[in-house]
Scaffold this motif. Sequence first.
Motif, PDB file in Angstrom:
ATOM      1  N   GLY A 277       0.823  -1.197   0.000  1.00 37.62           N
ATOM      2  CA  GLY A 277       0.000   0.000   0.000  1.00 37.62           C
ATOM      3  C   GLY A 277       0.855   1.244   0.000  1.00 37.62           C
ATOM      4  N   SER A 278       0.195   2.398   0.117  1.00 38.01           N
ATOM      5  CA  SER A 278       0.782   3.748   0.108  1.00 38.01           C
ATOM      6  C   SER A 278       0.987   4.280  -1.298  1.00 38.01           C
ATOM      7  CB  SER A 278       2.118   3.847   0.856  1.00 38.01           C
ATOM      8  OG  SER A 278       1.912   3.667   2.228  1.00 38.01           O
ATOM      9  N   ALA A 279       1.022   3.403  -2.283  1.00 42.89           N
ATOM     10  CA  ALA A 279       1.145   3.805  -3.679  1.00 42.89           C
ATOM     11  C   ALA A 279       0.633   2.630  -4.509  1.00 42.89           C
ATOM     12  CB  ALA A 279       2.606   4.115  -4.006  1.00 42.89           C
ATOM     13  N   PRO A 280       0.246   2.892  -5.770  1.00 40.56           N
ATOM     14  CA  PRO A 280      -0.323   1.789  -6.556  1.00 40.56           C
ATOM     15  C   PRO A 280       0.689   0.696  -6.885  1.00 40.56           C
ATOM     16  CG  PRO A 280      -0.218   3.835  -7.843  1.00 40.56           C
ATOM     17  CD  PRO A 280       0.200   4.178  -6.467  1.00 40.56           C
ATOM     18  N   GLY A 302      -5.263   3.178   1.912  1.00 39.57           N
ATOM     19  CA  GLY A 302      -5.603   4.063   3.020  1.00 39.57           C
ATOM     20  C   GLY A 302      -4.889   5.377   2.845  1.00 39.57           C
ATOM     21  N   THR A 304      -3.229   8.956   5.391  1.00 39.98           N
ATOM     22  CA  THR A 304      -2.953   9.482   6.721  1.00 39.98           C
ATOM     23  C   THR A 304      -4.246   9.866   7.439  1.00 39.98           C
ATOM     24  OG1 THR A 304      -0.837  10.311   5.928  1.00 39.98           O
ATOM     25  CG2 THR A 304      -1.685  11.295   7.948  1.00 39.98           C
ATOM     26  N   LYS A 489       5.857   6.804  -3.629  1.00 42.12           N
ATOM     27  CA  LYS A 489       4.895   7.505  -4.481  1.00 42.12           C
ATOM     28  C   LYS A 489       5.628   8.287  -5.558  1.00 42.12           C
ATOM     29  CE  LYS A 489       1.926   8.902  -0.795  1.00 42.12           C
ATOM     30  NZ  LYS A 489       1.104   7.802  -0.376  1.00 42.12           N
TER      31      LYS A 489
END
Length: 505
Positions: A277-280, A302, A304, A489
């Motif tokens: 997660g955090s980026a595609p 998700g 922050t 990202k």
Amino acid sequence: MTTSLYARLAARFPDAGKTFLETADGRMITYGDLQAESGRMAGALVKLGVKPGDRVAVQVSKSPEALVLYLGCVRAGAVYLPLNTAYTMAELGYFIGDAEPTVVVCDPKSREAVATLPEAAGVAAVETLDAAGAGSIVDKAAGEPADFADVPRAADDLAAILYTSGTTGRSKGAMLTQDNLASNAEVLVDYWRFTADDVLIHALPIYHTHGLFVATNTLLMAGGSMLFLPKFDADQVLALMPRATTMMGVPTFYTRLIDHLGLNREVSANMRLFTSGSAPLLAETHRAFEEKTGHRILERYGMTETNMNTSNPYDGERRAGTVGFPLPGVSLRIADPETGAELPQGEIGVIEVKGPNVFKGYWRMPEKTEAEFRPDGFFITGDVSMIDADGYVHIVGRAKDLIISGGFNVYPKEVESEIDDMDGVVESAVVGVPHRDFGEGVTAIVVLEGGAEIAEDEVQARLKERLAAYKLPKRVFFVPELPRNTMGKVQKNVLRETYADTYKG
Ligand code: AMP
């Protein structure tokens, strides 16, 4: 019912003798140590003048003591405010001025500069903590008793403020409550089947929601153990993998592992779960990882402000290129960005979410907070998405990355996917930059495989067969790699700046 985050974490702590964490150089910390050290830390903070609701700003390297400091803060009733280690002194000045912390903890090397910042005039104490886990705050904690009586907190009281990366305008402090964090960890333990038998590879930074809350809180709540690494290193991760059961990562962890000759079925045989997660995560990465290991990465989504919103299923199909279904307790809808009206299934719009996971608002920014919530309490995430016929959520991009060229909307992801499918292409980013005729010109930045040669007009010609004319990149640039932040990202704002003058003149 216990309401504070720490009480809800500690309610599930295992035996005091069980290992909570092991560092790369073999240091062990048990749950008993964690309980005692965080108690001493809470005592030290109270002695420094920290009162319930006060902020404690922390810019330190990743160490077990930094986690002790996090838990010490919440036990003292303080609001934990972690800051990216990359922030400059000027940025630190902004955060300190904005959050008005009672205590700042920083690396010994920056103590002097922090203490003399004009914004730090009201700070009661500037303490230190270094990468090895030593510093004035640890010395102070050592003199305190271990049996600290936790300061009571209500479910709606703040536990943390995390500043968003803020690519435009001022960075905003997302206010996260005790219940936001505790409820999300409870959901993730169940959804991802975490137990006390789990051993998690922890290679994420701990100033960000992913490494601090998703990884650490979930693991703590399950009473598991973690292999705690200062940063991601593919050699180190593969060496530890046979002893681990789970890893949480950003997509770059997985692309680096795939590129490593040591990744195979044997080395990952003990693992039960890899999350991303955090980026595609590119569908191609998902497939390549499965080919090499037999594991299907579980992608989740998700931010922050909201903690985790969606996840692919633990059992059932983990669909590549999607972020799965809304988590239990999370209401999610796709809305028209202008009107907020819910769109029919299959249409592209902005994700809006509501639930116990969603933050309380931006610190001291009531107008910004109001602007990003609908009157019925849904938070407007800014992520452009659509839900497929089976209910899987597909993220198309950020609303602010949407390109409007000649009055037509172009979703970068659609163009990027077509370019990424071409032979010889590793990945691409598509951005809009000012164009005198079209408002914005679609511009592609492409990374080629070593040795591959594709000309700009070849990319354009191939896309022409697949995409409507208004979506075609007016220019295609080739670069060795895309600019990324520490969470993996792609920094589209950097690309927009770099290519800002492309269509001028
Ligand atoms: P942050 O607040 O730094 O965690 O960034 C949150 C943003 O990261 C989200 O709003 C999304 O744009 C993006 N993001 C997080 N997870 C995913 C994912 N699995 N796929 C695509 N984008 C994601």
